[in-house]
Design a protein around this motif. Sequence first.
Motif, PDB file in Angstrom:
ATOM      1  N   ALA A 157       5.565 -15.943  -0.893  1.00 34.59           N
ATOM      2  CA  ALA A 157       4.970 -16.988  -0.057  1.00 34.59           C
ATOM      3  C   ALA A 157       3.503 -17.217  -0.387  1.00 34.59           C
ATOM      4  CB  ALA A 157       5.122 -16.631   1.422  1.00 34.59           C
ATOM      5  N   SER A 158       2.744 -16.159  -0.651  1.00 37.22           N
ATOM      6  CA  SER A 158       1.318 -16.324  -0.961  1.00 37.22           C
ATOM      7  C   SER A 158       1.123 -17.018  -2.308  1.00 37.22           C
ATOM      8  CB  SER A 158       0.593 -14.976  -0.943  1.00 37.22           C
ATOM      9  OG  SER A 158       1.146 -14.079  -1.884  1.00 37.22           O
ATOM     10  N   ILE A 159       1.928 -16.665  -3.307  1.00 33.70           N
ATOM     11  CA  ILE A 159       1.836 -17.342  -4.606  1.00 33.70           C
ATOM     12  C   ILE A 159       2.201 -18.813  -4.464  1.00 33.70           C
ATOM     13  CG2 ILE A 159       2.848 -17.512  -6.912  1.00 33.70           C
ATOM     14  CD1 ILE A 159       3.144 -14.483  -6.912  1.00 33.70           C
ATOM     15  N   SER A 160       3.285 -19.093  -3.755  1.00 33.53           N
ATOM     16  CA  SER A 160       3.736 -20.470  -3.560  1.00 33.53           C
ATOM     17  C   SER A 160       2.688 -21.288  -2.812  1.00 33.53           C
ATOM     18  CB  SER A 160       5.063 -20.489  -2.789  1.00 33.53           C
ATOM     19  OG  SER A 160       6.060 -19.775  -3.475  1.00 33.53           O
ATOM     20  N   ALA A 161       2.125 -20.695  -1.754  1.00 31.07           N
ATOM     21  CA  ALA A 161       1.120 -21.399  -0.950  1.00 31.07           C
ATOM     22  C   ALA A 161      -0.152 -21.660  -1.748  1.00 31.07           C
ATOM     23  CB  ALA A 161       0.804 -20.597   0.305  1.00 31.07           C
ATOM     24  N   LEU A 162      -0.577 -20.682  -2.539  1.00 31.48           N
ATOM     25  CA  LEU A 162      -1.781 -20.858  -3.351  1.00 31.48           C
ATOM     26  C   LEU A 162      -1.597 -21.991  -4.355  1.00 31.48           C
ATOM     27  CD1 LEU A 162      -2.751 -17.122  -3.959  1.00 31.48           C
ATOM     28  CD2 LEU A 162      -4.154 -18.820  -2.774  1.00 31.48           C
ATOM     29  N   LEU A 163      -0.417 -22.082  -4.962  1.00 33.68           N
ATOM     30  CA  LEU A 163      -0.139 -23.165  -5.904  1.00 33.68           C
ATOM     31  C   LEU A 163      -0.056 -24.512  -5.187  1.00 33.68           C
ATOM     32  CD1 LEU A 163       2.551 -21.427  -8.166  1.00 33.68           C
ATOM     33  CD2 LEU A 163       0.163 -21.915  -8.747  1.00 33.68           C
ATOM     34  N   LEU A 164       0.640 -24.518  -4.061  1.00 33.14           N
ATOM     35  CA  LEU A 164       0.829 -25.758  -3.306  1.00 33.14           C
ATOM     36  C   LEU A 164      -0.485 -26.283  -2.727  1.00 33.14           C
ATOM     37  CD1 LEU A 164       2.949 -27.758  -2.148  1.00 33.14           C
ATOM     38  CD2 LEU A 164       3.087 -26.287  -0.138  1.00 33.14           C
ATOM     39  N   LEU A 165      -1.348 -25.368  -2.312  1.00 33.99           N
ATOM     40  CA  LEU A 165      -2.594 -25.757  -1.641  1.00 33.99           C
ATOM     41  C   LEU A 165      -3.769 -25.917  -2.602  1.00 33.99           C
ATOM     42  CD1 LEU A 165      -2.314 -23.395   1.454  1.00 33.99           C
ATOM     43  CD2 LEU A 165      -1.938 -25.868   1.423  1.00 33.99           C
ATOM     44  N   THR A 166      -3.530 -25.820  -3.896  1.00 30.21           N
ATOM     45  CA  THR A 166      -4.615 -25.956  -4.874  1.00 30.21           C
ATOM     46  C   THR A 166      -5.429 -27.236  -4.686  1.00 30.21           C
ATOM     47  OG1 THR A 166      -3.506 -24.582  -6.536  1.00 30.21           O
ATOM     48  CG2 THR A 166      -5.161 -26.130  -7.338  1.00 30.21           C
ATOM     49  N   PRO A 167      -4.794 -28.409  -4.469  1.00 26.53           N
ATOM     50  CA  PRO A 167      -5.591 -29.630  -4.235  1.00 26.53           C
ATOM     51  C   PRO A 167      -6.511 -29.516  -3.019  1.00 26.53           C
ATOM     52  CG  PRO A 167      -3.321 -30.195  -4.732  1.00 26.53           C
ATOM     53  CD  PRO A 167      -3.349 -28.702  -4.518  1.00 26.53           C
ATOM     54  N   ILE A 168      -6.010 -28.879  -1.946  1.00 19.74           N
ATOM     55  CA  ILE A 168      -6.844 -28.707  -0.745  1.00 19.74           C
ATOM     56  C   ILE A 168      -7.993 -27.760  -1.041  1.00 19.74           C
ATOM     57  CG2 ILE A 168      -6.874 -27.795   1.615  1.00 19.74           C
ATOM     58  CD1 ILE A 168      -4.060 -28.829   1.969  1.00 19.74           C
ATOM     59  N   PHE A 169      -7.731 -26.690  -1.784  1.00 12.35           N
ATOM     60  CA  PHE A 169      -8.787 -25.760  -2.175  1.00 12.35           C
ATOM     61  C   PHE A 169      -9.894 -26.506  -2.923  1.00 12.35           C
ATOM     62  CE2 PHE A 169      -6.151 -22.487  -0.734  1.00 12.35           C
ATOM     63  CZ  PHE A 169      -6.723 -21.241  -0.921  1.00 12.35           C
ATOM     64  N   LEU A 170      -9.504 -27.362  -3.855  1.00 11.85           N
ATOM     65  CA  LEU A 170     -10.486 -28.101  -4.657  1.00 11.85           C
ATOM     66  C   LEU A 170     -11.313 -29.043  -3.777  1.00 11.85           C
ATOM     67  CD1 LEU A 170      -8.341 -28.941  -7.822  1.00 11.85           C
ATOM     68  CD2 LEU A 170     -10.165 -27.233  -7.615  1.00 11.85           C
ATOM     69  N   ILE A 171     -10.661 -29.714  -2.841  1.00 10.07           N
ATOM     70  CA  ILE A 171     -11.368 -30.628  -1.929  1.00 10.07           C
ATOM     71  C   ILE A 171     -12.370 -29.860  -1.077  1.00 10.07           C
ATOM     72  CG2 ILE A 171     -11.090 -32.132   0.084  1.00 10.07           C
ATOM     73  CD1 ILE A 171      -8.383 -32.997  -1.121  1.00 10.07           C
ATOM     74  N   VAL A 172     -11.937 -28.713  -0.538  1.00 11.49           N
ATOM     75  CA  VAL A 172     -12.822 -27.904   0.307  1.00 11.49           C
ATOM     76  C   VAL A 172     -14.005 -27.381  -0.503  1.00 11.49           C
ATOM     77  CG1 VAL A 172     -12.991 -25.787   1.667  1.00 11.49           C
ATOM     78  CG2 VAL A 172     -10.985 -27.249   1.903  1.00 11.49           C
ATOM     79  N   ILE A 173     -13.745 -26.916  -1.709  1.00 13.46           N
ATOM     80  CA  ILE A 173     -14.818 -26.404  -2.580  1.00 13.46           C
ATOM     81  C   ILE A 173     -15.851 -27.487  -2.853  1.00 13.46           C
ATOM     82  CG2 ILE A 173     -15.336 -25.618  -4.923  1.00 13.46           C
ATOM     83  CD1 ILE A 173     -12.658 -24.073  -4.815  1.00 13.46           C
ATOM     84  N   ILE A 174     -15.378 -28.684  -3.172  1.00 16.54           N
ATOM     85  CA  ILE A 174     -16.295 -29.810  -3.439  1.00 16.54           C
ATOM     86  C   ILE A 174     -17.093 -30.156  -2.185  1.00 16.54           C
ATOM     87  CG2 ILE A 174     -16.411 -32.268  -3.982  1.00 16.54           C
ATOM     88  CD1 ILE A 174     -13.945 -31.807  -5.812  1.00 16.54           C
ATOM     89  N   ALA A 175     -16.415 -30.171  -1.018  1.00 15.39           N
ATOM     90  CA  ALA A 175     -17.088 -30.521   0.242  1.00 15.39           C
ATOM     91  C   ALA A 175     -18.170 -29.510   0.586  1.00 15.39           C
ATOM     92  CB  ALA A 175     -16.059 -30.598   1.373  1.00 15.39           C
ATOM     93  N   ILE A 176     -17.890 -28.225   0.384  1.00 20.38           N
ATOM     94  CA  ILE A 176     -18.881 -27.187   0.676  1.00 20.38           C
ATOM     95  C   ILE A 176     -20.071 -27.309  -0.271  1.00 20.38           C
ATOM     96  CG2 ILE A 176     -19.325 -24.691   0.679  1.00 20.38           C
ATOM     97  CD1 ILE A 176     -16.430 -24.285   1.550  1.00 20.38           C
ATOM     98  N   LYS A 177     -19.793 -27.566  -1.540  1.00 22.55           N
ATOM     99  CA  LYS A 177     -20.864 -27.681  -2.529  1.00 22.55           C
ATOM    100  C   LYS A 177     -21.742 -28.911  -2.276  1.00 22.55           C
ATOM    101  CE  LYS A 177     -21.268 -24.258  -5.269  1.00 22.55           C
ATOM    102  NZ  LYS A 177     -22.557 -23.521  -5.250  1.00 22.55           N
ATOM    103  N   ILE A 178     -21.130 -29.994  -1.824  1.00 25.96           N
ATOM    104  CA  ILE A 178     -21.907 -31.202  -1.511  1.00 25.96           C
ATOM    105  C   ILE A 178     -22.810 -30.962  -0.308  1.00 25.96           C
ATOM    106  CG2 ILE A 178     -21.740 -33.565  -0.637  1.00 25.96           C
ATOM    107  CD1 ILE A 178     -19.252 -33.913  -2.364  1.00 25.96           C
ATOM    108  N   SER A 179     -22.277 -30.280   0.707  1.00 27.67           N
ATOM    109  CA  SER A 179     -23.062 -30.043   1.923  1.00 27.67           C
ATOM    110  C   SER A 179     -24.116 -28.954   1.731  1.00 27.67           C
ATOM    111  CB  SER A 179     -22.140 -29.666   3.087  1.00 27.67           C
ATOM    112  OG  SER A 179     -21.458 -28.453   2.817  1.00 27.67           O
ATOM    113  N   SER A 180     -23.813 -27.963   0.887  1.00 28.81           N
ATOM    114  CA  SER A 180     -24.757 -26.857   0.640  1.00 28.81           C
ATOM    115  C   SER A 180     -24.710 -26.485  -0.847  1.00 28.81           C
ATOM    116  CB  SER A 180     -24.389 -25.645   1.501  1.00 28.81           C
ATOM    117  OG  SER A 180     -24.280 -25.985   2.863  1.00 28.81           O
ATOM    118  N   PRO A 181     -25.371 -27.254  -1.693  1.00 28.19           N
ATOM    119  CA  PRO A 181     -25.274 -27.071  -3.155  1.00 28.19           C
ATOM    120  C   PRO A 181     -25.657 -25.674  -3.652  1.00 28.19           C
ATOM    121  CG  PRO A 181     -26.366 -29.135  -2.613  1.00 28.19           C
ATOM    122  CD  PRO A 181     -26.256 -28.359  -1.337  1.00 28.19           C
TER     123      PRO A 181
END
Length: 221
Positions: free
Chosen positions: A34-58
Amino acid sequence: MQDREKIEHIFIDIRSKEHDLSYRFIKRLFDIVASISALLLLTPIFLIVIIAIKISSPRENVFYVQIRLGRNETPFKMYKFRSMVSNADKMLSHLKSKNEVKGAMFKIKDDPRVTKIGHFMRKYSVDELPQLLNVLIGNMSLVGPRPPLPIEVAEYTDYAKQRLLVKPGCTGLWQATVRNSVGFGEMLRLDLIYIANRSLWLDFEIIMKTLKVFVQPNNAY
């Protein structure tokens, strides 16, 4: 005192489940798949969150690593998306008097340490998603008690330490139901109920409730 009285009758016989090898094997196998599947499935969300955090606090780190205590008080590094300012831990001592939760845990609804993007992540529990890495590593499970801080466990009685008899989880009975609307005593009661009655079916029910919480948040902050 009232919360303490509610839970005094719950004592855990850990041996009843420790000898159930099939439960432990299937639970661990499910955690890995389940953790491997979720990590693969949620990769787009991870990328969006990473970008959002970097934009708000570079200049700040995207991930927040914190020492928590797992099964049998074993320390481990827990991973989260950073939802607070970089000096949040140092600010804690000045905020303890504003704690809104009774017992050995700290929560305040309008925590000044939480960033703007952090408020959104916490509301929908997005900041917790990197804990899937902890599940894959094996120091957490998908379902189990909330992993406490060492300073919280320092305040535990021997009775409260029963919640450390099993691996902590990304979600649990407390997280998927009442969450921050109750104090430590009620959280402990729910954790002990889970530990005493844990099964694959109960884990499945809690996971289903948790998926609903992502859509309809339940007092997360």
